[in-house]
Motif scaffolding. Structure first.
Motif, mmCIF file in Angstrom:
data_model
loop_
_atom_site.group_PDB
_atom_site.id
_atom_site.type_symbol
_atom_site.label_atom_id
_atom_site.label_comp_id
_atom_site.label_asym_id
_atom_site.label_seq_id
_atom_site.Cartn_x
_atom_site.Cartn_y
_atom_site.Cartn_z
ATOM 1 N N SER A 9 17.710 5.578 -3.351
ATOM 2 C CA SER A 9 17.470 6.799 -4.128
ATOM 3 C C SER A 9 16.064 7.327 -3.889
ATOM 4 N N PHE A 10 15.109 6.421 -3.798
ATOM 5 C CA PHE A 10 13.721 6.797 -3.559
ATOM 6 C C PHE A 10 13.590 7.511 -2.205
ATOM 7 N N VAL A 29 -3.586 5.315 -3.927
ATOM 8 C CA VAL A 29 -3.802 4.812 -2.567
ATOM 9 C C VAL A 29 -2.681 5.371 -1.700
ATOM 10 N N PHE A 30 -3.036 5.837 -0.496
ATOM 11 C CA PHE A 30 -2.055 6.435 0.400
ATOM 12 C C PHE A 30 -1.774 5.500 1.576
ATOM 13 N N TYR A 31 -0.504 5.402 1.927
ATOM 14 C CA TYR A 31 -0.082 4.623 3.085
ATOM 15 C C TYR A 31 0.752 5.531 3.980
ATOM 16 N N GLU A 32 0.466 5.530 5.277
ATOM 17 C CA GLU A 32 1.236 6.342 6.208
ATOM 18 C C GLU A 32 1.738 5.465 7.338
ATOM 19 N N ILE A 61 7.975 0.341 -4.734
ATOM 20 C CA ILE A 61 8.177 1.781 -4.925
ATOM 21 C C ILE A 61 8.069 2.218 -6.376
ATOM 22 N N LEU A 62 7.934 1.291 -7.314
ATOM 23 C CA LEU A 62 7.814 1.680 -8.717
ATOM 24 C C LEU A 62 6.542 2.505 -8.922
ATOM 25 N N ASN A 63 6.714 3.667 -9.529
ATOM 26 C CA ASN A 63 5.609 4.599 -9.782
ATOM 27 C C ASN A 63 4.961 5.101 -8.488
ATOM 28 N N ALA A 64 5.713 5.102 -7.389
ATOM 29 C CA ALA A 64 5.193 5.600 -6.111
ATOM 30 C C ALA A 64 5.821 6.952 -5.786
ATOM 31 N N LYS A 65 5.162 7.702 -4.912
ATOM 32 C CA LYS A 65 5.669 8.973 -4.416
ATOM 33 C C LYS A 65 5.771 8.894 -2.900
ATOM 34 N N ILE A 66 6.773 9.566 -2.324
ATOM 35 C CA ILE A 66 6.948 9.531 -0.879
ATOM 36 C C ILE A 66 7.089 10.945 -0.336
ATOM 37 N N GLU A 67 6.493 11.147 0.860
ATOM 38 C CA GLU A 67 6.531 12.464 1.507
ATOM 39 C C GLU A 67 6.910 12.275 2.971
#
Length: 437
Positions: A9-10, A29-32, A61-67
């Motif tokens: 779902s995420f 914190v950002f991870y790419e 992924i809890l409380n994380a955002k993805i782009e």
């Protein structure tokens, strides 16, 4: 895709698939990196990214955002076949895969790792190999090396012999590192070979910046083209990417869980040093068989009912009795110091001898040779007809005993075989210069 429930779902929320480049924000914190697949039973709250550094990172992924940054290429189900003509000016080398890290390649577009079981796969992963030789690449197994068994050594030896009979001028065996020195010892006893047989592997997977897979394989092909017609192990010499050492197959051991220079010659020195697939130094102190000095011959009878027993404070003699009662034909004891066990175990060891079970003594010290004549316990063990393993490490003594019992069930003959230098496993002298600094 192996991502399900929360993780799926995420990813679906941003239209992300495996192989896509994404940015994940977690607690400011950002991870790419590239989204990788994962095992079916992995925690549903995690995804895996391959970072630009080459390392893989699991992210909760809890409380994380993805782009989504960029869509990746779809994995290919099958590569087009390579058409490579044999070059009559190059030697014919066979590569046999039994599994392990060195036998895998990475698809950097998708992060997928798959076994390099065909010549096409192998040469795509290591195109520089084409400059060195013509190749036949075959998959014998795809197993973790801890799952090796004596019967697999027999199959591997026969596969190697078939390659040599079919014209291979050298053979490289790709193997997992954990039990590589068992296999190299087994092949050393089973095969009389007219050409080099080189066992190699990797400590670091090919998708890591610190991988040793390429250098070990590249130099192993160089060793397979050389005049050193023994069973050897070719692995990193140091922590950098300059040299590999070529070790005698019966005098080598894995000495560290993760270092790339984990393989060291024990009670000996490496036969040779390699760089850029060429031998740059041969050790004049080490004897070896030269190419075509032997006829191809297989002696592939082994006795698998053989055990290694480690002596320790508090060990009970019932351990020996258990192996006797279970029908074992041979035991290697990894004794203390010069080759000792508690004296209360001697009656059980005598019983083993009376029931025609060979008992061989080695030392858990690894370096040096045993001497059961020094202390009273050792002399009692000699009187119980315990066979001296001299300077063999326990693993090699175990493999040799499996092989010796396959050649004869007469204890006197087995003792003679164990005390005969078959494949460079026994040294006349033990030198302090061989001790690992």
């Amino acid at each position: 895709m192996s991502y399900k429930k929360l993780a799926k779902s995420f990813l679906d929320s941003a239209n992300v698939s495996i192989g896509d480049t994404v940015k994940v924000e977690k607690e400011e914190v950002f991870y790419e990196g590239i989204l990788l697949d994962r095992s079916e039973d992995a925690d549903d709250e995690y995804i895996v990214l391959k970072l630009d550094s080459g390392y893989n990172l699991g992210i909760n992924i809890l409380n994380a955002k993805i782009e989504l940054i960029k869509k990746g290429e779809k994995p290919k189900i099958q590569y087009d076949s390579l058409e490579i003509e044999k070059n009559s000016n190059k030697m014919d080398i066979s590569i046999i895969s039994t599994g392990g890290t060195v036998s895998s390649i990475i698809d950097y577009k998708t992060g997928a790792v798959h076994p390099a079981f065909t010549a096409d796969d192998l040469l795509r992963a290591n195109p520089e190999l084409l400059d060195l030789a013509n190749y036949e690449v075959k998959a014998l197994y795809n197993i973790l090396s801890e799952n090796m068994r004596p019967e697999y050594w027999i199959e591997a030896a026969n596969s190697i012999a078939n390659e040599i009979s079919d014209g291979a001028e050298g053979v490289v065996v790709a193997h997992g590192t954990d039990t590589m020195h068992y296999t190299s010892a087994a092949l050393s006893f089973i095969i009389d070979t007219p050409v080099p047989i080189v066992v190699t592997g990797a400590q670091r997977s090919s998708d890591r910046p610190s991988t040793d897979a390429y250098l070990n394989l590249f130099n192993s092909v160089g060793a397979a083209k050389s005049d050193i017609a023994d069973v050897t192990v070719c692995m990193h010499e140091g922590l950098d990417d300059n040299y590999c050492n070529l070790h005698k197959g019966t005098k080598v051991r894995k000495m560290h869980t993760s270092r790339r220079d984990t393989f060291r010659s024990i009670n000996s020195e490496p036969i040779a040093r390699l760089k850029d697939s060429k031998i740059v130094k041969i050790n004049s102190n080490i004897t070896y068989n030269k190419r075509n000095s032997k006829e191809l011959n297989l002696m592939d009878d082994l006795e698998s009912k053989t055990a290694i027993i480690k002596s320790f404070p508090g060990i009970q003699s019932e351990i020996i009795d258990y192996h006797i009662d279970k029908g074992y034909k041979g035991m290697v004891i990894e004794g203390t110091g010069l080759g000792h066990t508690p004296d209360y175990m001697i009656d059980s060891i005598k019983r083993a001898n009376e029931e025609n079970i060979a008992v061989v003594m080695t030392s858990q010290c690894i370096y040096g040779k045993i001497n059961m004549n020094v202390y009273s316990t050792g002399r009692k063990l000699i009187n119980a007809n315990v066979i001296s393993g001299r300077d063999m490490i326990p693993e090699v003594a175990y493999v040799k005993l499996c092989w010796a019992l396959g050649q004869s069930d007469d204890l006197k003959e087995v003792e003679k075989i164990m005390n005969t230098n078959i494949a460079g496993e026994l040294s006349e002298k033990s030198s302090l210069k061989h001790f690992l600094n």
